[in-house]
Scaffold this active site. Structure first.
Site, PDB file in Angstrom:
ATOM      1  N   GLU A  54       0.869  -1.675   0.328  1.00 48.87           N
ATOM      2  CA  GLU A  54      -0.173   0.409  -0.338  1.00 48.87           C
ATOM      3  C   GLU A  54       1.086   1.290  -0.078  1.00 48.87           C
ATOM      4  O   GLU A  54       1.568   1.175   0.945  1.00 48.87           O
ATOM      5  CB  GLU A  54      -0.642  -0.075   1.323  1.00 48.87           C
ATOM      6  CG  GLU A  54      -2.282   0.557   1.520  1.00 48.87           C
ATOM      7  CD  GLU A  54      -2.880   1.189   2.428  1.00 48.87           C
ATOM      8  OE1 GLU A  54      -3.602   1.554   2.866  1.00 48.87           O
ATOM      9  OE2 GLU A  54      -2.425  -0.285   3.414  1.00 48.87           O
ATOM     10  N   LYS A 125      -9.391   2.140  -2.825  1.00 49.52           N
ATOM     11  CA  LYS A 125      -9.526   1.535  -0.996  1.00 49.52           C
ATOM     12  C   LYS A 125     -11.114   2.034  -0.274  1.00 49.52           C
ATOM     13  O   LYS A 125     -11.578   3.531  -0.646  1.00 49.52           O
ATOM     14  CB  LYS A 125      -8.577   2.074  -0.377  1.00 49.52           C
ATOM     15  CG  LYS A 125      -8.690   0.994   1.172  1.00 49.52           C
ATOM     16  CD  LYS A 125      -7.360   2.525   1.455  1.00 49.52           C
ATOM     17  CE  LYS A 125      -7.632   1.122   3.238  1.00 49.52           C
ATOM     18  NZ  LYS A 125      -6.007   0.987   4.108  1.00 49.52           N
ATOM     19  N   CYS A 158      -5.439  -3.519   2.359  1.00 46.89           N
ATOM     20  CA  CYS A 158      -5.353  -3.185   3.902  1.00 46.89           C
ATOM     21  C   CYS A 158      -6.774  -3.504   4.692  1.00 46.89           C
ATOM     22  O   CYS A 158      -6.997  -4.702   4.780  1.00 46.89           O
ATOM     23  CB  CYS A 158      -4.776  -1.924   4.665  1.00 46.89           C
ATOM     24  SG  CYS A 158      -3.723  -2.286   6.021  1.00 46.89           S
ATOM     25  N   VAL A 185      -0.759  -2.835  10.954  1.00 45.16           N
ATOM     26  CA  VAL A 185       0.033  -2.132  11.856  1.00 45.16           C
ATOM     27  C   VAL A 185      -0.654  -2.902  12.649  1.00 45.16           C
ATOM     28  O   VAL A 185      -1.799  -3.618  12.805  1.00 45.16           O
ATOM     29  CB  VAL A 185      -0.710  -0.482  11.877  1.00 45.16           C
ATOM     30  CG1 VAL A 185      -0.276   0.311  10.760  1.00 45.16           C
ATOM     31  CG2 VAL A 185      -2.196  -0.575  12.641  1.00 45.16           C
ATOM     32  N   MET A 187      -1.891  -4.458  15.512  1.00 45.08           N
ATOM     33  CA  MET A 187      -3.072  -4.082  16.393  1.00 45.08           C
ATOM     34  C   MET A 187      -3.393  -4.965  18.224  1.00 45.08           C
ATOM     35  O   MET A 187      -2.315  -5.265  18.793  1.00 45.08           O
ATOM     36  CB  MET A 187      -4.129  -6.105  16.335  1.00 45.08           C
ATOM     37  CG  MET A 187      -4.300  -5.318  14.519  1.00 45.08           C
ATOM     38  SD  MET A 187      -4.903  -3.721  14.032  1.00 45.08           S
ATOM     39  CE  MET A 187      -6.925  -4.028  14.449  1.00 45.08           C
TER      40      MET A 187
END
Length: 296
Positions: A54, A125, A158, A185, A187
């Site tokens: 991304e 997206k 993503c 990222v 969690m």
């Protein structure tokens, strides 16, 4: 094993690759150059479809919409798009690359889709994560499926993968492979070397829809935000075909898929088929999803 050996072992296989890299915020020329090197590496190993992360050309952690706008470019006319289009043509491959797209005064977190014969289309997206909502508009092109000689390719980015409807809709539209440029990222509760929620979501989406899913993540820490890496390729049975990659190294993952076998495998047994067994009369939002609520 060399690429030529792999082809002899599985003549019907389509080789897909996930490129894990570390873009630097704002360093478009350097990011583009590195992405080209890694795509060339994947193609040299036999990859016919390559997926980049991304926002692979710009980095992710924008400080303002003004910065995001300055780094974004039109698709497919912009510098990064043109370089990737030429790359795919030169290598004779299909390429899905995450890109910051500028369309007039609007910005999108997008993916360029291109192939041996040139530009195929753009995916924008649909589900924006966190501060993306400050910089980007939500996608307005829907969920597209691109017909290619390798099979039918869908795209998600993503956070789109957190919504099972995305994989289901792509499957219903005939997708065989879903390319997922991503910037995962950590969690809540996740440890550096522990389980990754995104893997579970990807495996579930792949298995329940009979899809091969190619996830290309980034690595590194950018303006205080850590990314988890651990790119993965999941086959249509929901099992890991390649990876997960490391948490902190640039890597190229490569895996073979058989599109014909993928389509056949949706027939689980003599009675059950993953897509035909659906009951939209009960749970489709347009027909029955709220019936039980009204009766309470």
């Amino acid at each position: 094993m060399q690429a030529s050996d792999r082809y002899r072992l599985s003549a019907s296989a389509t080789w897909v690759a996930s490129v894990q890299m570390e873009p630097a915020i704002g360093a478009v020329a350097a990011n583009l150059a590195r992405s080209i090197e890694l795509v060339e590496m994947a193609a040299a190993q036999g990859a016919q479809l390559v997926v980049l992360p991304e926002l692979a050309n710009t980095g992710y952690m924008f400080e303002s919409r003004e910065e995001a706008y300055a780094l974004a470019e039109p698709v497919p006319e912009g510098r990064s798009s043109q370089a990737w289009i030429a790359l795919a043509q030169r290598l004779g491959i299909y390429l899905v690359a995450g890109i910051s797209e500028r369309a007039g005064g609007r910005l999108y977190n997008s993916a360029l889709v291109t192939g041996p014969d040139g530009y195929l289309g753009t995916y924008r997206k649909l589900h924006l994560w966190g501060d993306e909502n400050l910089y980007f508009e939500a996608g307005d092109l829907g969920l597209q499926v691109f017909d290619t000689e390798l099979g039918r390719i869908g795209v998600a980015i993503c956070y789109d993968g957190w919504f099972p409807e995305v994989y289901r809709r792509l499957a219903l539209r005939g997708a065989d492979i879903v390319a997922v440029p991503t910037n995962w990222v950590p969690m809540p509760g996740q440890t550096r070397d522990g389980a990754v929620i995104a893997h579970a979501l990807t495996m579930g989406g792949a298995h329940s829809n009979g899809l091969t899913v190619v996830c290309a993540d980034r690595i590194g820490t950018e303006r205080g935000q850590t990314f988890v890496g651990r790119s993965v390729i999941v086959n249509s049975q929901g099992w890991t075909a390649a990876g997960p990659a490391s948490v902190d190294q640039e890597e190229v993952l490569l895996a073979p898929i058989d599109v014909k076998a993928t389509r056949r495998a949706r027939q689980l047994n003599d009675f059950n088929h993953l897509l035909r067994d659906r009951r939209p009369d009960i749970y489709d939002e347009q027909s029955g999803a709220t019936a039980g609520l009204r009766q309470r």
